[in-house]
Write a protein that holds these residues in place. Structure first.
Motif, PDB file in Angstrom:
ATOM      1  N   SER A 103      11.151  -3.511 -14.819  1.00 30.70           N
ATOM      2  CA  SER A 103       9.804  -3.043 -14.467  1.00 30.70           C
ATOM      3  C   SER A 103       8.800  -3.233 -15.606  1.00 30.70           C
ATOM      4  O   SER A 103       7.610  -3.407 -15.349  1.00 30.70           O
ATOM      5  CB  SER A 103       9.831  -1.583 -14.010  1.00 30.70           C
ATOM      6  OG  SER A 103      10.290  -0.745 -15.043  1.00 30.70           O
ATOM      7  N   ALA A 129       7.252   0.469  -8.049  1.00 25.92           N
ATOM      8  CA  ALA A 129       6.526  -0.747  -7.679  1.00 25.92           C
ATOM      9  C   ALA A 129       7.443  -1.965  -7.759  1.00 25.92           C
ATOM     10  O   ALA A 129       7.415  -2.836  -6.878  1.00 25.92           O
ATOM     11  CB  ALA A 129       5.309  -0.931  -8.578  1.00 25.92           C
ATOM     12  N   VAL A 173       4.846  -1.942   3.058  1.00 27.91           N
ATOM     13  CA  VAL A 173       5.474  -2.307   1.783  1.00 27.91           C
ATOM     14  C   VAL A 173       4.393  -2.688   0.763  1.00 27.91           C
ATOM     15  O   VAL A 173       4.420  -2.235  -0.381  1.00 27.91           O
ATOM     16  CB  VAL A 173       6.490  -3.456   1.972  1.00 27.91           C
ATOM     17  CG1 VAL A 173       6.940  -4.020   0.639  1.00 27.91           C
ATOM     18  CG2 VAL A 173       7.685  -2.965   2.777  1.00 27.91           C
ATOM     19  N   ARG A 215      10.554  -7.090   1.747  1.00 28.39           N
ATOM     20  CA  ARG A 215      10.327  -7.095   0.305  1.00 28.39           C
ATOM     21  C   ARG A 215       9.288  -8.154  -0.025  1.00 28.39           C
ATOM     22  O   ARG A 215       9.161  -9.161   0.676  1.00 28.39           O
ATOM     23  CB  ARG A 215      11.607  -7.420  -0.462  1.00 28.39           C
ATOM     24  CG  ARG A 215      12.726  -6.429  -0.278  1.00 28.39           C
ATOM     25  CD  ARG A 215      12.461  -5.135  -1.038  1.00 28.39           C
ATOM     26  NE  ARG A 215      13.616  -4.309  -1.156  1.00 28.39           N
ATOM     27  CZ  ARG A 215      14.544  -4.426  -2.083  1.00 28.39           C
ATOM     28  NH1 ARG A 215      14.488  -5.362  -2.996  1.00 28.39           N
ATOM     29  NH2 ARG A 215      15.567  -3.598  -2.096  1.00 28.39           N
ATOM     30  N   GLN A 270      10.602  -2.063  -7.306  1.00 32.82           N
ATOM     31  CA  GLN A 270      11.619  -2.010  -6.247  1.00 32.82           C
ATOM     32  C   GLN A 270      11.148  -2.652  -4.942  1.00 32.82           C
ATOM     33  O   GLN A 270      11.975  -3.016  -4.104  1.00 32.82           O
ATOM     34  CB  GLN A 270      12.062  -0.566  -5.990  1.00 32.82           C
ATOM     35  CG  GLN A 270      12.797   0.055  -7.156  1.00 32.82           C
ATOM     36  CD  GLN A 270      13.987  -0.774  -7.581  1.00 32.82           C
ATOM     37  OE1 GLN A 270      14.813  -1.181  -6.772  1.00 32.82           O
ATOM     38  NE2 GLN A 270      14.069  -1.057  -8.874  1.00 32.82           N
ATOM     39  N   PHE A 271       9.842  -2.831  -4.748  1.00 35.16           N
ATOM     40  CA  PHE A 271       9.317  -3.464  -3.544  1.00 35.16           C
ATOM     41  C   PHE A 271       9.422  -4.991  -3.628  1.00 35.16           C
ATOM     42  O   PHE A 271       9.166  -5.687  -2.652  1.00 35.16           O
ATOM     43  CB  PHE A 271       7.874  -3.044  -3.281  1.00 35.16           C
ATOM     44  CG  PHE A 271       7.747  -1.597  -2.917  1.00 35.16           C
ATOM     45  CD1 PHE A 271       8.196  -1.130  -1.688  1.00 35.16           C
ATOM     46  CD2 PHE A 271       7.195  -0.697  -3.806  1.00 35.16           C
ATOM     47  CE1 PHE A 271       8.090   0.210  -1.350  1.00 35.16           C
ATOM     48  CE2 PHE A 271       7.072   0.649  -3.473  1.00 35.16           C
ATOM     49  CZ  PHE A 271       7.528   1.101  -2.245  1.00 35.16           C
ATOM     50  N   SER A 272       9.801  -5.517  -4.794  1.00 39.84           N
ATOM     51  CA  SER A 272       9.972  -6.958  -4.986  1.00 39.84           C
ATOM     52  C   SER A 272      11.320  -7.398  -4.433  1.00 39.84           C
ATOM     53  O   SER A 272      12.288  -6.645  -4.425  1.00 39.84           O
ATOM     54  CB  SER A 272       9.915  -7.306  -6.473  1.00 39.84           C
ATOM     55  OG  SER A 272       8.690  -6.923  -7.027  1.00 39.84           O
ATOM     56  N   ASN A 318       2.452   0.426  -0.244  1.00 45.27           N
ATOM     57  CA  ASN A 318       3.260   1.293  -1.097  1.00 45.27           C
ATOM     58  C   ASN A 318       3.381   0.733  -2.510  1.00 45.27           C
ATOM     59  O   ASN A 318       3.357   1.497  -3.483  1.00 45.27           O
ATOM     60  CB  ASN A 318       4.637   1.523  -0.476  1.00 45.27           C
ATOM     61  CG  ASN A 318       4.566   2.408   0.747  1.00 45.27           C
ATOM     62  OD1 ASN A 318       3.628   3.178   0.927  1.00 45.27           O
ATOM     63  ND2 ASN A 318       5.555   2.285   1.608  1.00 45.27           N
ATOM     64  N   GLN A 319       3.506  -0.592  -2.640  1.00 44.19           N
ATOM     65  CA  GLN A 319       3.576  -1.160  -3.981  1.00 44.19           C
ATOM     66  C   GLN A 319       2.248  -0.983  -4.717  1.00 44.19           C
ATOM     67  O   GLN A 319       2.234  -0.601  -5.890  1.00 44.19           O
ATOM     68  CB  GLN A 319       3.945  -2.638  -3.962  1.00 44.19           C
ATOM     69  CG  GLN A 319       4.133  -3.152  -5.383  1.00 44.19           C
ATOM     70  CD  GLN A 319       4.417  -4.616  -5.456  1.00 44.19           C
ATOM     71  OE1 GLN A 319       3.580  -5.421  -5.079  1.00 44.19           O
ATOM     72  NE2 GLN A 319       5.606  -4.965  -5.948  1.00 44.19           N
TER      73      GLN A 319
END
Length: 137
Positions: A59, A44, A28, A119, A46-48, A31-32
């Motif tokens: 965003s 980016a 995760v 997350r 969405q990983f939060s 990927n971010q």
């Protein structure tokens, strides 16, 4: 220590994994960082965690916060996963990021397990080292 390469928008980013490459927490975070480097800010964000998303709202605000407080996340040349501690549903991952001039920064990522997905629930700067290192704001 294993190493794999993820392609960046401008150049590859080298990621050193201290644990298996299948580590979902590391994935995760990786990927971010990759999404930030590729300027895919919606991805980016969405990983939060939902708590972070509610506080930051969108965003555009997210990337503004990253640029002001954690610019190395967008320019890191190397990412090393140093230490992980888990107490479900939370995990803490220490990550060391290195830049072009040899500067390095360490961060503690707080992760939260929501359903079956990890997350990012917060990032805390720990330390910096190296040539011309600047403290993240």
């Amino acid at each position: 220590m294993s190493m794999f390469v993820k392609a960046g928008a401008l150049c590859p980013i080298f990621i050193h994994a201290t644990q298996a490459q299948d580590n979902p927490v590391e994935n995760v975070i990786s990927n971010q960082i990759q999404a930030l480097r590729s300027e895919n800010f919606d991805l980016a964000f969405q990983f939060s965690s939902p708590a972070i998303q509610r506080r930051i709202l969108n965003s555009s605000n997210f990337v503004r916060m990253i640029r002001e407080a954690f610019p190395i996340l967008m320019t890191a040349k190397q990412v090393e996963f140093v230490k992980e501690r888990m107490r479900l549903p939370l995990a803490w991952q220490v990550v060391r990021l290195s830049g072009e001039q040899g500067e390095s920064y360490s961060f503690a990522y707080e992760m939260i397990l929501i359903g079956s997905e990890w997350r990012i629930n917060g990032v805390l700067p720990l330390e910096q080292h190296g040539q011309d290192a600047q403290t993240p704001k």
